[in-house]
Design a protein around this motif. Structure first.
Motif, short mmCIF file in Angstrom:
data_model
loop_
_atom_site.label_atom_id
_atom_site.label_comp_id
_atom_site.label_asym_id
_atom_site.label_seq_id
_atom_site.Cartn_x
_atom_site.Cartn_y
_atom_site.Cartn_z
N ASN A 182 0.80 -1.22 0.00
CA ASN A 182 0.00 0.00 0.00
C ASN A 182 0.83 1.27 0.00
N ASN A 183 2.16 1.14 -0.16
CA ASN A 183 3.03 2.30 -0.04
C ASN A 183 3.66 2.74 -1.35
N HIS A 184 3.74 1.84 -2.33
CA HIS A 184 4.34 2.12 -3.63
C HIS A 184 3.57 1.36 -4.71
N ILE A 185 3.85 1.70 -5.98
CA ILE A 185 3.15 1.05 -7.07
C ILE A 185 4.12 0.46 -8.09
N THR A 186 3.60 -0.41 -8.91
CA THR A 186 4.33 -1.04 -10.01
C THR A 186 4.18 -0.19 -11.27
N PRO A 187 4.98 -0.47 -12.31
CA PRO A 187 4.77 0.26 -13.57
C PRO A 187 3.40 -0.01 -14.17
N GLU A 188 2.88 -1.20 -13.98
CA GLU A 188 1.54 -1.50 -14.50
C GLU A 188 0.48 -0.65 -13.81
N GLU A 189 0.62 -0.48 -12.49
CA GLU A 189 -0.35 0.35 -11.77
C GLU A 189 -0.24 1.81 -12.18
N ALA A 190 0.98 2.30 -12.37
CA ALA A 190 1.15 3.68 -12.83
C ALA A 190 0.47 3.88 -14.17
N ALA A 191 0.66 2.93 -15.08
CA ALA A 191 0.04 3.02 -16.39
C ALA A 191 -1.48 2.95 -16.31
N LYS A 192 -1.97 2.09 -15.46
CA LYS A 192 -3.42 1.98 -15.26
C LYS A 192 -3.99 3.28 -14.73
N ALA A 193 -3.28 3.91 -13.80
CA ALA A 193 -3.73 5.20 -13.26
C ALA A 193 -3.79 6.26 -14.34
N ALA A 194 -2.76 6.33 -15.19
CA ALA A 194 -2.75 7.30 -16.29
C ALA A 194 -3.91 7.05 -17.25
N LEU A 195 -4.17 5.79 -17.53
CA LEU A 195 -5.24 5.43 -18.46
C LEU A 195 -6.60 5.82 -17.90
N ILE A 196 -6.87 5.45 -16.67
CA ILE A 196 -8.17 5.76 -16.05
C ILE A 196 -8.36 7.26 -15.92
N ALA A 197 -7.28 7.97 -15.57
CA ALA A 197 -7.37 9.42 -15.36
C ALA A 197 -7.48 10.20 -16.67
N GLY A 198 -7.19 9.57 -17.80
CA GLY A 198 -7.22 10.29 -19.07
C GLY A 198 -6.03 11.20 -19.27
N ALA A 199 -4.90 10.87 -18.63
CA ALA A 199 -3.68 11.66 -18.83
C ALA A 199 -3.20 11.51 -20.26
N LYS A 200 -2.48 12.51 -20.73
CA LYS A 200 -1.96 12.47 -22.10
C LYS A 200 -0.59 11.80 -22.17
N LYS A 201 0.22 11.96 -21.13
CA LYS A 201 1.57 11.38 -21.13
C LYS A 201 1.94 10.99 -19.71
N LEU A 202 2.70 9.90 -19.58
CA LEU A 202 3.13 9.38 -18.29
C LEU A 202 4.65 9.28 -18.27
N ALA A 203 5.25 9.82 -17.21
CA ALA A 203 6.70 9.68 -17.00
C ALA A 203 6.92 8.90 -15.72
N LEU A 204 7.66 7.80 -15.83
CA LEU A 204 7.97 6.95 -14.69
C LEU A 204 9.33 7.31 -14.12
N ILE A 205 9.38 7.58 -12.82
CA ILE A 205 10.65 7.81 -12.13
C ILE A 205 10.59 7.08 -10.80
N HIS A 206 11.57 7.38 -9.91
CA HIS A 206 11.60 6.78 -8.58
C HIS A 206 11.65 5.26 -8.67
N PHE A 207 12.59 4.78 -9.48
CA PHE A 207 12.83 3.34 -9.60
C PHE A 207 13.61 2.88 -8.36
N LYS A 208 13.05 1.94 -7.63
CA LYS A 208 13.63 1.50 -6.36
C LYS A 208 15.04 0.97 -6.59
N ALA A 209 16.00 1.60 -5.92
CA ALA A 209 17.41 1.42 -6.28
C ALA A 209 17.90 -0.01 -6.14
N ASP A 210 17.42 -0.72 -5.12
CA ASP A 210 17.94 -2.07 -4.92
C ASP A 210 17.27 -3.11 -5.79
#
Length: 243
Positions: A182-210
């Motif tokens: 419940n504290n972080h998301i996967t790339p699939e969840e980020a993409a799903k959020a962008a899709l549902i929200a109707g965003a035009k572009k999605l930028a993924l950052i904050h890749f967990k370093a380890d």
């Protein structure tokens, strides 16, 4: 507006990137989202006396530890730091000796305000789901809707704040296919959020370093996200984007 990704790692800095920092050059101001260790690069991008605003999503160290380098900046216009609700006093307790130099001794005048007291860019905020209070920011910059939302687990507020955004910047903390918490998301969840929200572009950052130990793993995350939301990017430190 021009966006430069100064730090794209989550948690700590490695060969794949510094901890989180995003720099926005707009017609009216310089906007910086979070101040991980990528923040030390910001000074080279400030070219004139436009206002400088730093928006802090929350106060985990990987989002504020770059503030120890803020004394590298000597800006006539000063710097305004915007926090989420209730974070001002906590930040002030960090931005002082013995942790760093005293604010009143900095080369630039620094003011800290909470988001409720900041009225520029038609700012909207929303609480996110994280281990500590975290805030998403929605700004109207140069006629474009820019949303910065991390750290967060999957939640309704992530969708609501991102509605019809021209650019959603959010996290890809977990590897593709990993069962999230419940504290972080996967790339699939980020993409799903962008899709549902109707965003035009999605930028993924904050890749967990380890977990994201090389760029091939980031490429895998990008592929997984694009299967759900095709207009997704996964910038590296130093990459630029025009919006």
């Amino acid at each position: 507006m021009k966006i430069t990704f100064l730090g794209t790692n989550g948690w700590y800095t490695t060969a794949t990137g510094a901890s989180t920092c995003v720099f926005v050059e707009s017609s009216a101001a310089y906007i910086i989202f979070d101040a991980g260790m990528g923040f030390y690069r910001a000074g080279g991008l400030i070219k004139d006396e436009r206002p400088v605003y730093i928006f802090l999503s929350h106060l985990h160290l990987d989002h504020i530890d770059g503030l120890q380098t803020i004394n590298k900046l000597n800006l006539k216009q000063g710097i305004k730091i915007i926090t989420g609700p209730g974070m001002k006093k906590e930040l002030e307790s960090f931005m002082r000796p013995p942790f760093m130099g005293a604010l009143d001794k900095m080369p630039s005048k620094i003011e800290i305000v909470e988001a409720d007291d900041f009225k520029e860019f038609n700012l909207e905020t929303s609480p996110l789901t994280h281990t500590v209070p975290a805030t998403a920011f929605r700004l109207n910059v140069d006629g474009k809707i820019l949303v910065y939302a991390l750290d967060t687990g999957w939640c309704d507020n992530l969708i609501k704040i991102s509605k019809d955004a021209d650019l959603l910047i959010t996290e890809s903390a977990f590897l593709p296919g990993v069962k999230p918490n419940n504290n972080h998301i996967t790339p699939e969840e980020a993409a799903k959020a962008a899709l549902i929200a109707g965003a035009k572009k999605l930028a993924l950052i904050h890749f967990k370093a380890d977990d994201y130990t090389d760029f091939t793993l980031r490429d895998n995350a990008l592929t997984a996200a694009r299967e759900i939301f095709s207009n997704t990017i996964a910038p590296k430190d130093g990459d630029n984007l025009e919006v």
